[in-house]
Structure formats: structure tokens, C-alpha cells
Write a protein that holds these residues in place. Structure first.
Motif, short mmCIF file in Angstrom:
data_model
loop_
_atom_site.label_atom_id
_atom_site.label_comp_id
_atom_site.label_asym_id
_atom_site.label_seq_id
_atom_site.Cartn_x
_atom_site.Cartn_y
_atom_site.Cartn_z
N LEU A 113 -4.57 1.10 13.26
CA LEU A 113 -4.38 0.71 14.66
C LEU A 113 -3.83 -0.70 14.77
N LEU A 114 -4.37 -1.61 13.96
CA LEU A 114 -3.91 -3.00 14.01
C LEU A 114 -2.44 -3.10 13.60
N GLY A 115 -2.07 -2.40 12.54
CA GLY A 115 -0.69 -2.47 12.06
C GLY A 115 0.31 -1.91 13.05
N SER A 116 0.03 -0.72 13.58
CA SER A 116 0.98 -0.09 14.50
C SER A 116 1.03 -0.82 15.84
N ALA A 117 -0.13 -1.31 16.31
CA ALA A 117 -0.13 -2.07 17.57
C ALA A 117 0.63 -3.38 17.43
N PHE A 118 0.47 -4.02 16.27
CA PHE A 118 1.15 -5.31 16.05
C PHE A 118 2.66 -5.15 16.02
N ILE A 119 3.15 -4.15 15.29
CA ILE A 119 4.60 -4.00 15.20
C ILE A 119 5.18 -3.49 16.52
N HIS A 120 4.34 -2.83 17.32
CA HIS A 120 4.81 -2.33 18.63
C HIS A 120 4.89 -3.45 19.66
N ALA A 121 3.86 -4.31 19.69
CA ALA A 121 3.81 -5.30 20.78
C ALA A 121 3.31 -6.66 20.36
N GLY A 122 3.29 -6.95 19.07
CA GLY A 122 2.84 -8.26 18.61
C GLY A 122 1.32 -8.39 18.64
N LEU A 123 0.84 -9.62 18.74
CA LEU A 123 -0.60 -9.88 18.68
C LEU A 123 -1.31 -9.70 20.02
N ASP A 124 -0.55 -9.67 21.12
CA ASP A 124 -1.16 -9.62 22.45
C ASP A 124 -2.13 -8.45 22.67
N PRO A 125 -1.83 -7.23 22.17
CA PRO A 125 -2.74 -6.11 22.45
C PRO A 125 -4.07 -6.18 21.71
N ILE A 126 -4.16 -7.04 20.68
CA ILE A 126 -5.34 -7.05 19.83
C ILE A 126 -6.42 -7.92 20.46
N ASN A 127 -7.58 -7.34 20.66
CA ASN A 127 -8.73 -8.08 21.20
C ASN A 127 -9.48 -8.70 20.02
N PHE A 128 -9.12 -9.94 19.71
CA PHE A 128 -9.67 -10.57 18.51
C PHE A 128 -11.17 -10.83 18.61
N ALA A 129 -11.67 -11.04 19.82
CA ALA A 129 -13.11 -11.28 19.98
C ALA A 129 -13.91 -10.04 19.55
N VAL A 130 -13.48 -8.87 20.03
CA VAL A 130 -14.15 -7.61 19.64
C VAL A 130 -13.91 -7.32 18.16
N LEU A 131 -12.69 -7.56 17.70
CA LEU A 131 -12.36 -7.31 16.29
C LEU A 131 -13.27 -8.11 15.36
N ILE A 132 -13.45 -9.38 15.68
CA ILE A 132 -14.28 -10.24 14.83
C ILE A 132 -15.75 -9.84 14.94
N GLU A 133 -16.21 -9.61 16.18
CA GLU A 133 -17.63 -9.33 16.40
C GLU A 133 -18.06 -7.97 15.85
N LYS A 134 -17.22 -6.95 16.04
CA LYS A 134 -17.65 -5.59 15.71
C LYS A 134 -16.98 -4.98 14.48
N VAL A 135 -16.04 -5.71 13.88
CA VAL A 135 -15.39 -5.19 12.68
C VAL A 135 -15.49 -6.19 11.52
N ILE A 136 -14.95 -7.38 11.71
CA ILE A 136 -14.85 -8.33 10.59
C ILE A 136 -16.23 -8.81 10.13
N ILE A 137 -17.06 -9.28 11.09
CA ILE A 137 -18.39 -9.75 10.70
C ILE A 137 -19.22 -8.63 10.08
N PRO A 138 -19.30 -7.43 10.71
CA PRO A 138 -20.04 -6.34 10.07
C PRO A 138 -19.47 -5.92 8.72
N MET A 139 -18.14 -6.05 8.56
CA MET A 139 -17.53 -5.65 7.29
C MET A 139 -18.09 -6.48 6.14
N PHE A 140 -18.30 -7.78 6.38
CA PHE A 140 -18.84 -8.65 5.34
C PHE A 140 -20.37 -8.66 5.31
N ALA A 141 -20.97 -8.50 6.49
CA ALA A 141 -22.43 -8.58 6.56
C ALA A 141 -23.12 -7.30 6.11
#
Length: 336
Positions: A113-141
Motif C-alpha cells: 500500500l505504501l509503495g503504490s500510494a507513494f508512486i501514485h500521489a507522493g507522500l501526501d496520502p500517507i498518514n505517518f502518525a498512524v503508520l508510526i503508532e500502529k505499524v512501525i512501533i509495533p513492528m519493533f516492539a
């Protein structure tokens, strides 16, 4: 048939294929320990796991909402973006299944989802707050938490039953392990099947089939049922290469250690599902087994297998981002 309808049908078919593959790719998460300890036969374990996976998939929607409307802004999503993400996740799951690597289906889908959304519309569609809180932090924790909880639960079991003979302990823990394995299957369905529910609902909204009130994202009951049944069917086919890795190559499990690993992992996944975190059940189960093995004997954990698993964990999201960009680049000339 219009192109948009064709794309919507294609998205739904690929989403269900992902759900099915997720079932046999990740079925090891819930039944590997109970198969490796021979508490249940492979056939019994697969049927048992499939029923509880389907049941768990119907119990909540919080994870589906995170995937469907939390990470990527829905107003910039197109059917092509969703299709590319799903194709990426399917290909990655098949590659890691072929090599017997218990990688994360969740992270494969999110990376797509991140890859296809980025190439479609850049970084604007990505909700980095949710990404960090619910994906990145849990991925490492989550691997750390899985290891610690698995270690603590196994230490507690060893302390409680240290006077009992090993054969008596394992005989008594056979029934407990069946319950623990069932709880793991239920929690896996609650977390993993919802990811496909979120994607299909996102596609139905994008394709104009569903209209959501502003600020809401509701999963139709028919989407829940279809996704639950599809994942259960995938589980029934089994994923024996990964079951072998999870059930015996990391450590040699016994009923007491298998129960400890399943109780540890399922409790973490259930809590994550309540808070809408699309957790990698693979990460949690793997590290719970490692924690249990370390509590028994540090050298019981086979480091070369762990190295291969960790490599798959680290590579999943970046590889899927790149793969999704490539797939989108190939399909970008398809009209909207």
C-alpha cells in the motif's frame, strides 16, 4: 463491462487470493506447536484451527478500519493502487512460503500500500502518525514483547511444576495446549482476516459500490463472512514448510512449552486487535517460541534459523514497497 467494474472485480479476486494465501501461509502461527508436539494430528489441527480462525475473523473490525482508512487517505486511493498493493502481498507471501520463511503478511500488504500510494500521489496520502503508532512501533516492539512474555510464562510454568515428572507434566498439558492453540487461532483470525476486510471495503468505497458517511468506515457483514470463510479455507490447506520451521526448527517443542508459547502470543495479538493494531502474528509467535526456548535452555534456540527469520522480517516492508512501485509502474497506463 466498464474498466472500473473490471478493476473492482480484479481487486476483490486478488484480495480473496491474498486472504486464502494468508490462511495457509500463517496457519503455522496457530497450529505449528500443537502439530509438532503431536497433541493433534495435522488433519485435526488444521480443521480445528480453520473453525477458530473463521470465528475470530467475525469478532471485531478495529484492525480492518486501520488498514482500510487509517494508513492511507481514502480520498487519494484508486483501484489501481489497491490492486498493486494486493499483487505485491500475494507475490511476497508465495516467495516466503516457498522458502519456508515465516514472514509477515501484514507488513507485506502495508508495504504494498505504501509503495503504490507513494508512486501514485507522493507522500501526501500517507498518514505517518498512524503508520508510526500502529505499524512501525509495533513492528519493533512486538518481537521484544513476544520474547519477554514467552520467557516469563515458561519460567512461571517451570517454577510451578518443577517437582512434577516431565512425562506427567507433558501428559497433563496436552489438553491445555489444545486450548492455547485454539486461542491462538481465534486471535489470528481476529487480527489477520480483518486486513482483507479493510482492503475489500476500501475497494468497494473507491469503486462507488459503497457510500460511507463522512468520517466513518464500516465493514459490511457480507465482506466479513466471505473473508472469514476464505481464510479458513486457506488454513485447511496447511502451510507445512512454515509449520516445520515454527514447530521444530526454532526449538523442539513439548506440550508445556507449546502451551506457554501459544498463551503468550495469543494474549499479545488479542490486545493488539482491540486497539486496531495490524500486528504481525508471525513476529509474535516466533519470538514467543524463542523466549520459551531460552527459559528452558538458552542453547536450545537455533540461531541460524532465527537469523533467516529476522532477515525476512527486516526485508518485508522495504522489498514490498519497491515491488509495489514496480508493479504500479507497469500498470500505470491503465486508464482510471
Amino acid at each position: 463491462m466498464t474498466l472500473s467494474l473490471f478493476l473492482l472485480i480484479a481487486v476483490i479476486i486478488v484480495a480473496l487470493a491474498f486472504d486464502y494465501i494468508n490462511g495457509f501461509h500463517d496457519c503455522a502461527n496457530s497450529i505449528a506447536s500443537v502439530v509438532s508436539t503431536k497433541v493433534l494430528s495435522p488433519r485435526q489441527a488444521v480443521l480445528f484451527g480453520a473453525v477458530l480462525e473463521a470465528s475470530g475473523a467475525l469478532l471485531g473490525v478495529n484492525v480492518a478500519k486501520t488498514i482500510g482508512a487509517g494508513i492511507i487517505a481514502s480520498d487519494t486511493i484508486t483501484l489501481q493502487v489497491i490492486l498493486c498493493a494486493l499483487l505485491t502481498a500475494v507475490v511476497w507471501n508465495l516467495i516466503t512460503w516457498w522458502f519456508g520463511l515465516p514472514s509477515s503478511s501484514s507488513h507485506a500488504l502495508i508495504g504494498g500500500l505504501l509503495g503504490s500510494a507513494f508512486i501514485h500521489a507522493g507522500l501526501d496520502p500517507i498518514n505517518f502518525a498512524v503508520l508510526i503508532e500502529k505499524v512501525i512501533i509495533p513492528m519493533f516492539a512486538s518481537p521484544v514483547v513476544g520474547f519477554v512474555v514467552g520467557f516469563a510464562v515458561m519460567c512461571s510454568f517451570l517454577r510451578l511444576f518443577y517437582k512434577m515428572k516431565p512425562d506427567i507434566i507433558n501428559r497433563r498439558f496436552k489438553r491445555i495446549q489444545v486450548f492455547a492453540s485454539g486461542l491462538m487461532a481465534l486471535s489470528h483470525g481476529l487480527n489477520d482476516a480483518q486486513k482483507t476486510m479493510g482492503v475489500i471495503t476500501m475497494a468497494l468505497v473507491t469503486g462507488g459500490v459503497l457510500v460511507m458517511p463522512e468520517g466513518e468506515f464500516n465493514i459490511p457483514i457480507y465482506v466479513k463472512i466471505v473473508c472469514a470463510v476464505t481464510m479458513a479455507m486457506g488454513t485447511m490447506t496447511g502451510g507445512w514448510k512454515i509449520i516445520k520451521t515454527m514447530g521444530s526448527k526454532i526449538i523442539k517443542l513439548k506440550p508445556i512449552s507449546g502451551a506457554a508459547a501459544d498463551f503468550s502470543a495469543s494474549s499479545i495479538v488479542l490486545i493488539a486487535s482491540i486497539f486496531g493494531i495490524p500486528l504481525s502474528t508471525t513476529h509474535v509467535v516466533s519470538t514467543s517460541i524463542m523466549g520459551v526456548g531460552t527459559a528452558i535452555k538458552g542453547s536450545a534456540v537455533k540461531t541460524n534459523i532465527i537469523r533467516n527469520i529476522v532477515t525476512a522480517w527486516v526485508l518485508t516492508i522495504p522489498c514490498c514497497v519497491i515491488m509495489s512501485v514496480i508493479i504500479y509502474s507497469i500498470l500505470k497506463h491503465v486508464p482510471h
